[in-house]
Scaffold this motif. Structure first.
Motif, PDB file in Angstrom:
ATOM      1  N   SER A  10    -136.287  -2.910  76.070  1.00  0.00           N
ATOM      2  CA  SER A  10    -136.358  -4.327  76.404  1.00  0.00           C
ATOM      3  C   SER A  10    -136.160  -4.576  77.885  1.00  0.00           C
ATOM      4  O   SER A  10    -135.536  -3.783  78.584  1.00  0.00           O
ATOM      5  CB  SER A  10    -135.306  -5.111  75.630  1.00  0.00           C
ATOM      6  OG  SER A  10    -135.435  -6.483  75.960  1.00  0.00           O
ATOM      7  N   SER A  11    -136.694  -5.726  78.323  1.00  0.00           N
ATOM      8  CA  SER A  11    -136.550  -6.095  79.736  1.00  0.00           C
ATOM      9  C   SER A  11    -135.314  -6.957  79.979  1.00  0.00           C
ATOM     10  O   SER A  11    -135.027  -7.284  81.122  1.00  0.00           O
ATOM     11  CB  SER A  11    -137.792  -6.864  80.180  1.00  0.00           C
ATOM     12  OG  SER A  11    -137.930  -8.056  79.422  1.00  0.00           O
ATOM     13  N   PHE A  44    -144.535  -1.188  68.896  1.00  0.00           N
ATOM     14  CA  PHE A  44    -144.905  -2.201  69.890  1.00  0.00           C
ATOM     15  C   PHE A  44    -146.176  -2.940  69.479  1.00  0.00           C
ATOM     16  O   PHE A  44    -147.136  -2.295  69.040  1.00  0.00           O
ATOM     17  CB  PHE A  44    -145.136  -1.533  71.253  1.00  0.00           C
ATOM     18  CG  PHE A  44    -145.644  -2.490  72.290  1.00  0.00           C
ATOM     19  CD1 PHE A  44    -144.764  -3.300  72.992  1.00  0.00           C
ATOM     20  CD2 PHE A  44    -147.008  -2.615  72.533  1.00  0.00           C
ATOM     21  CE1 PHE A  44    -145.227  -4.208  73.930  1.00  0.00           C
ATOM     22  CE2 PHE A  44    -147.482  -3.522  73.472  1.00  0.00           C
ATOM     23  CZ  PHE A  44    -146.583  -4.312  74.170  1.00  0.00           C
ATOM     24  N   VAL A  61    -136.659  -1.733  80.128  1.00  0.00           N
ATOM     25  CA  VAL A  61    -138.065  -1.677  80.555  1.00  0.00           C
ATOM     26  C   VAL A  61    -138.134  -2.413  81.890  1.00  0.00           C
ATOM     27  O   VAL A  61    -137.792  -3.594  81.979  1.00  0.00           O
ATOM     28  CB  VAL A  61    -138.978  -2.340  79.507  1.00  0.00           C
ATOM     29  CG1 VAL A  61    -140.427  -2.335  79.986  1.00  0.00           C
ATOM     30  CG2 VAL A  61    -138.858  -1.603  78.173  1.00  0.00           C
ATOM     31  N   ARG A 117    -147.102  -0.818  86.296  1.00  0.00           N
ATOM     32  CA  ARG A 117    -147.870  -2.060  86.415  1.00  0.00           C
ATOM     33  C   ARG A 117    -147.799  -2.635  87.814  1.00  0.00           C
ATOM     34  O   ARG A 117    -148.305  -3.725  88.058  1.00  0.00           O
ATOM     35  CB  ARG A 117    -147.316  -3.109  85.441  1.00  0.00           C
ATOM     36  CG  ARG A 117    -147.484  -2.742  83.990  1.00  0.00           C
ATOM     37  CD  ARG A 117    -147.039  -3.900  83.108  1.00  0.00           C
ATOM     38  NE  ARG A 117    -146.436  -3.394  81.901  1.00  0.00           N
ATOM     39  CZ  ARG A 117    -145.607  -4.077  81.146  1.00  0.00           C
ATOM     40  NH1 ARG A 117    -145.272  -5.313  81.459  1.00  0.00           N
ATOM     41  NH2 ARG A 117    -145.096  -3.544  80.053  1.00  0.00           N
ATOM     42  N   THR A 174    -139.983  -2.240  70.735  1.00  0.00           N
ATOM     43  CA  THR A 174    -140.043  -2.837  72.079  1.00  0.00           C
ATOM     44  C   THR A 174    -141.021  -4.003  72.052  1.00  0.00           C
ATOM     45  O   THR A 174    -142.057  -3.928  71.387  1.00  0.00           O
ATOM     46  CB  THR A 174    -140.538  -1.788  73.099  1.00  0.00           C
ATOM     47  OG1 THR A 174    -139.728  -0.626  73.014  1.00  0.00           O
ATOM     48  CG2 THR A 174    -140.482  -2.329  74.510  1.00  0.00           C
ATOM     49  N   GLY A 175    -140.667  -5.048  72.791  1.00  0.00           N
ATOM     50  CA  GLY A 175    -141.537  -6.229  72.856  1.00  0.00           C
ATOM     51  C   GLY A 175    -140.894  -7.363  72.074  1.00  0.00           C
ATOM     52  O   GLY A 175    -140.948  -7.379  70.853  1.00  0.00           O
ATOM     53  N   GLY A 176    -140.256  -8.269  72.797  1.00  0.00           N
ATOM     54  CA  GLY A 176    -139.584  -9.395  72.149  1.00  0.00           C
ATOM     55  C   GLY A 176    -138.197  -9.058  71.632  1.00  0.00           C
ATOM     56  O   GLY A 176    -137.604  -9.836  70.890  1.00  0.00           O
ATOM     57  N   VAL A 177    -137.660  -7.911  72.031  1.00  0.00           N
ATOM     58  CA  VAL A 177    -136.298  -7.544  71.606  1.00  0.00           C
ATOM     59  C   VAL A 177    -135.299  -8.228  72.544  1.00  0.00           C
ATOM     60  O   VAL A 177    -135.456  -8.198  73.772  1.00  0.00           O
ATOM     61  CB  VAL A 177    -136.106  -6.010  71.612  1.00  0.00           C
ATOM     62  CG1 VAL A 177    -134.684  -5.656  71.192  1.00  0.00           C
ATOM     63  CG2 VAL A 177    -137.112  -5.347  70.676  1.00  0.00           C
TER      64      VAL A 177
END
Ligand code: 3PG
Length: 214
Positions: A184-185, A136, A22, A51, A162-165
């Motif tokens: 994930s980022s 998510f 991400v 974003r 996704t989110g906090g992975v």
């Protein structure tokens, strides 16, 4: 393109690698280098979040990178759907799902990976024809145990949590039968991209690409 066909396409994309990076991109001039590092590392499916002002130009540049499949993330409105499609995105990711967004993706023939967390949200997405969903925000919504519980009554649905992975908890998600990949980022954080740390990004991508085999 019907939601069912869209969902088949996003499932195929999600099956290409265990991790979808991400990406938050501030400078579109970095986009091609970033995409090439990730694809070289073995992660061909990339999500560029809408974003930043540079996001659409970044998608435009990344869509030309051979072997890559670039999608638009954080897609919230029909206008974003049409702009993402125009920029060359091959799929869209949303944190949730609304009828307006689903219809816009159908109209634009842009495969959507819609977000859902609760059983009702999953059932609603199924009614539209989706069986490949984003879970998510994953960690704060119960994480792997919640996904495991959803597999009982809703076994036909697969997820991309996704989110906090993280590299630490990703294997637990990927071991679940209803998880196709994670988003994930961590592979290419905003800082790593700002630093143009292509070698570090490629190295993390290579590790991430083999996560399922661990
Ligand atoms: C996001 O909202 O940016 C994605 O969900 C990625 O989340 P992460 O930074 O926790 O991986």
């Amino acid at each position: 393109m019907t939601p069912k066909t869209q969902s088949e396409q996003t499932r195929k994309l999600c099956e290409l690698a265990p991790v979808v990076p991400v990406l938050v991109i501030e400078d579109a001039a970095q986009a091609a280098d970033l995409a090439e590092s990730l694809v070289r590392g073995g992660l061909p499916v990339l999500e560029v979040t809408l974003r930043t002002e540079a996001a659409l130009d970044a998608i435009r540049a990344m869509a030309k990178v051979e072997g890559g499949h670039v999608g638009a993330g954080t897609v919230l409105t029909p206008e974003q759907v049409y702009r993402a499609k125009d920029a060359g995105a091959s799929f869209a990711v949303a944190p949730g799902a609304t009828e307006t967004l689903i219809r816009a993706c159908e109209d634009a023939s842009l495969p959507l990976l819609p977000g859902a967390v609760t059983a009702s949200e999953v059932m609603q997405a199924m009614e539209y024809g989706y069986d490949m969903l984003k879970f998510f925000p994953a960690e704060t919504s119960g994480g792997a145990p919640a996904l495991k519980a959803l597999a009982g009554p809703l076994p036909a649905v697969s997820f991309c949590p996704t989110g906090g992975v993280t590299p630490e908890n990703a294997p637990g998600y990927l071991a679940l039968p209803n998880v196709v990949c994670v988003g994930s980022s961590w592979v290419a954080s905003g800082q790593a991209v700002a630093d143009a740390d292509w070698a570090g990004i490629e190295s993390r991508a290579r590790t991430a690409a083999h996560l399922r085999q661990q």
